[in-house]
Design a protein around this motif. Structure first.
Motif, PDB file in Angstrom:
ATOM      1  N   UNK A  72      39.006  10.363 -49.389  1.00 43.88           N
ATOM      2  CA  UNK A  72      37.723   9.916 -49.950  1.00 43.88           C
ATOM      3  C   UNK A  72      36.567  10.633 -49.262  1.00 43.88           C
ATOM      4  N   UNK A  73      36.664  10.799 -47.945  1.00 48.89           N
ATOM      5  CA  UNK A  73      35.634  11.521 -47.200  1.00 48.89           C
ATOM      6  C   UNK A  73      35.542  12.979 -47.614  1.00 48.89           C
ATOM      7  N   UNK A  74      36.693  13.615 -47.837  1.00 45.87           N
ATOM      8  CA  UNK A  74      36.704  15.008 -48.292  1.00 45.87           C
ATOM      9  C   UNK A  74      36.036  15.125 -49.657  1.00 45.87           C
ATOM     10  N   UNK A  75      36.368  14.225 -50.565  1.00 48.18           N
ATOM     11  CA  UNK A  75      35.778  14.255 -51.906  1.00 48.18           C
ATOM     12  C   UNK A  75      34.270  13.998 -51.855  1.00 48.18           C
ATOM     13  N   UNK A  76      33.868  13.019 -51.038  1.00 44.24           N
ATOM     14  CA  UNK A  76      32.438  12.729 -50.907  1.00 44.24           C
ATOM     15  C   UNK A  76      31.704  13.918 -50.284  1.00 44.24           C
ATOM     16  N   UNK A  77      32.309  14.520 -49.270  1.00 44.50           N
ATOM     17  CA  UNK A  77      31.692  15.670 -48.628  1.00 44.50           C
ATOM     18  C   UNK A  77      31.574  16.861 -49.561  1.00 44.50           C
ATOM     19  N   UNK A  78      32.625  17.089 -50.367  1.00 44.78           N
ATOM     20  CA  UNK A  78      32.631  18.266 -51.247  1.00 44.78           C
ATOM     21  C   UNK A  78      31.720  18.082 -52.455  1.00 44.78           C
ATOM     22  N   UNK A  79      31.749  16.904 -53.068  1.00 44.80           N
ATOM     23  CA  UNK A  79      30.998  16.697 -54.304  1.00 44.80           C
ATOM     24  C   UNK A  79      29.570  16.186 -54.091  1.00 44.80           C
ATOM     25  N   UNK A  80      29.273  15.636 -52.919  1.00 37.63           N
ATOM     26  CA  UNK A  80      27.929  15.081 -52.681  1.00 37.63           C
ATOM     27  C   UNK A  80      27.213  15.833 -51.554  1.00 37.63           C
ATOM     28  N   UNK A  81      27.751  15.762 -50.353  1.00 33.85           N
ATOM     29  CA  UNK A  81      27.058  16.338 -49.196  1.00 33.85           C
ATOM     30  C   UNK A  81      26.978  17.852 -49.285  1.00 33.85           C
ATOM     31  N   UNK A  82      28.095  18.500 -49.620  1.00 30.85           N
ATOM     32  CA  UNK A  82      28.138  19.964 -49.642  1.00 30.85           C
ATOM     33  C   UNK A  82      27.182  20.581 -50.665  1.00 30.85           C
ATOM     34  N   UNK A  83      27.222  20.202 -51.952  1.00 28.57           N
ATOM     35  CA  UNK A  83      26.305  20.835 -52.907  1.00 28.57           C
ATOM     36  C   UNK A  83      24.825  20.560 -52.617  1.00 28.57           C
ATOM     37  N   UNK A  84      24.512  19.351 -52.154  1.00 30.87           N
ATOM     38  CA  UNK A  84      23.120  19.052 -51.817  1.00 30.87           C
ATOM     39  C   UNK A  84      22.652  19.899 -50.649  1.00 30.87           C
ATOM     40  N   UNK A  85      23.533  20.088 -49.669  1.00 29.55           N
ATOM     41  CA  UNK A  85      23.191  20.902 -48.497  1.00 29.55           C
ATOM     42  C   UNK A  85      23.080  22.375 -48.868  1.00 29.55           C
ATOM     43  N   UNK A  86      24.016  22.858 -49.698  1.00 26.35           N
ATOM     44  CA  UNK A  86      23.979  24.262 -50.118  1.00 26.35           C
ATOM     45  C   UNK A  86      22.689  24.552 -50.879  1.00 26.35           C
ATOM     46  N   UNK A  87      22.312  23.665 -51.785  1.00 20.57           N
ATOM     47  CA  UNK A  87      21.082  23.854 -52.550  1.00 20.57           C
ATOM     48  C   UNK A  87      19.861  23.862 -51.634  1.00 20.57           C
ATOM     49  N   UNK A  88      19.840  22.951 -50.664  1.00 17.01           N
ATOM     50  CA  UNK A  88      18.690  22.867 -49.759  1.00 17.01           C
ATOM     51  C   UNK A  88      18.608  24.093 -48.850  1.00 17.01           C
ATOM     52  N   UNK A  89      19.725  24.460 -48.239  1.00  9.83           N
ATOM     53  CA  UNK A  89      19.717  25.538 -47.251  1.00  9.83           C
ATOM     54  C   UNK A  89      19.501  26.903 -47.887  1.00  9.83           C
TER      55      UNK A  89
END
Length: 294
Positions: A162-179
């Motif tokens: 669940x953490x991997x899915x949350x990180x990949x689909x939520x945290x990762x794309x938001x961070x990639x877009x911001x950075x």
């Protein structure tokens, strides 16, 4: 009299030496058993890594570079939310990802492929690694301890996935877009190496998976007496500040709604960890009461 004393001392020394040798043998036997468990886990990870090599093109194009594409699932869902709720603001609908990914090393793309496949092997083989660790620890536990920790592998694996899915689909794309879109000057053009991009994606994804193991970690610490629900409740305000800071860093816009999407699961994890610690404390008190009653 002195001969008798010397004989007694000699027998005692021999007995202690035998006990020491037995303990040493037992220690090395445990190391040998642990080695076998770890070897099986490494083999399983190697098998999953080989499978990832077979599907490496799809993994690289659709999974690794997915958050770099505007048609990524998360960005499409965010745009759908904006269409339904215009008050969220157009900034929340991400239609373009800035920045370019480049390779600056001769073996850069080969290393990228290798690292991606190994990372996929570790993620896929993590539940099996937990199972091997459980098989090693289980014989040393008492019957009541085995019962209380019987779901360790299942719950730890579920939380990690669940953490991997949350990180990949939520945290990762938001961070990639911001950075990728963050600039301090118009004179600076954002270009990123493949190593930098993969490092960010893997760190955010795996890091979130590990963070989601918080209830399991609290379970172990509570069992050892190193963590109590009272301590966690008293530290709740500090935890809230840290969670909000993390959420603010990874969200692409300053609106509170997006930040809460990221922060809410982290708050729930912390509260779940308090519940787990309280459960362990109740079990300990119950066991102590039964012990003194007898």
């Amino acid at each position: 009299m002195s001969d008798t004393t010397e004989k007694t001392s000699l027998k005692k020394a021999i007995g202690q030496k035998g006990t020491t040798l037995e303990a040493e043998m037992s220690f090395f036997d445990h190391l040998d058993v642990l080695r076998k468990h770890l070897i099986r886990a490494v083999i399983a990870i190697g098998v999953f890594t080989g499978i990832a090599f077979y599907f490496n093109e799809d993994i690289l194009d659709k999974v690794i570079f997915g958050p770099k594409k505007p048609d990524f699932w998360t960005y499409r869902m965010m745009c759908n939310l904006v269409d339904r709720f215009p008050s969220l603001g157009k900034d929340m609908c991400i239609t373009k990802i800035n920045g370019e990914i480049i390779n600056t090393e001769m073996a850069g793309q080969f290393n990228l492929q290798l690292n991606v496949c190994v990372m996929c092997g570790i993620i896929a083989g993590f539940p099996y690694l937990l199972w091997e660790i459980w098989r090693f620890i289980k014989p040393a536990l008492h019957e009541n301890e085995r019962k209380s920790a019987s779901g360790f592998v299942f719950f730890a694996s579920v939380l990690f996935i669940v953490g991997i899915l949350f990180g990949y689909f939520i945290v990762c794309p938001l961070s990639v877009n911001f950075l990728t879109g963050y600039t301090v000057s118009a004179e600076i053009k954002n270009t990123f190496t493949v190593d930098s991009y993969l490092s960010s994606v893997s760190t955010l994804t795996l890091g979130t998976g590990i963070i989601f193991e918080l209830p399991v970690i609290i379970f172990i610490l509570s069992k050892l007496g190193l963590m109590t629900p009272k301590l966690m409740r008293s530290s709740r305000r500090y935890a809230a500040v840290i969670i909000l800071i993390i959420a603010a860093i990874v969200t692409p816009t300053p609106d509170i709604m997006t930040m809460l999407i990221v922060a809410t699961p982290l708050f729930l994890l912390y509260e779940l960890s308090i519940f787990v610690s309280a459960y362990i404390e109740r079990q300990k008190k119950k066991a102590e009461k039964a012990f003194y009653a007898n």
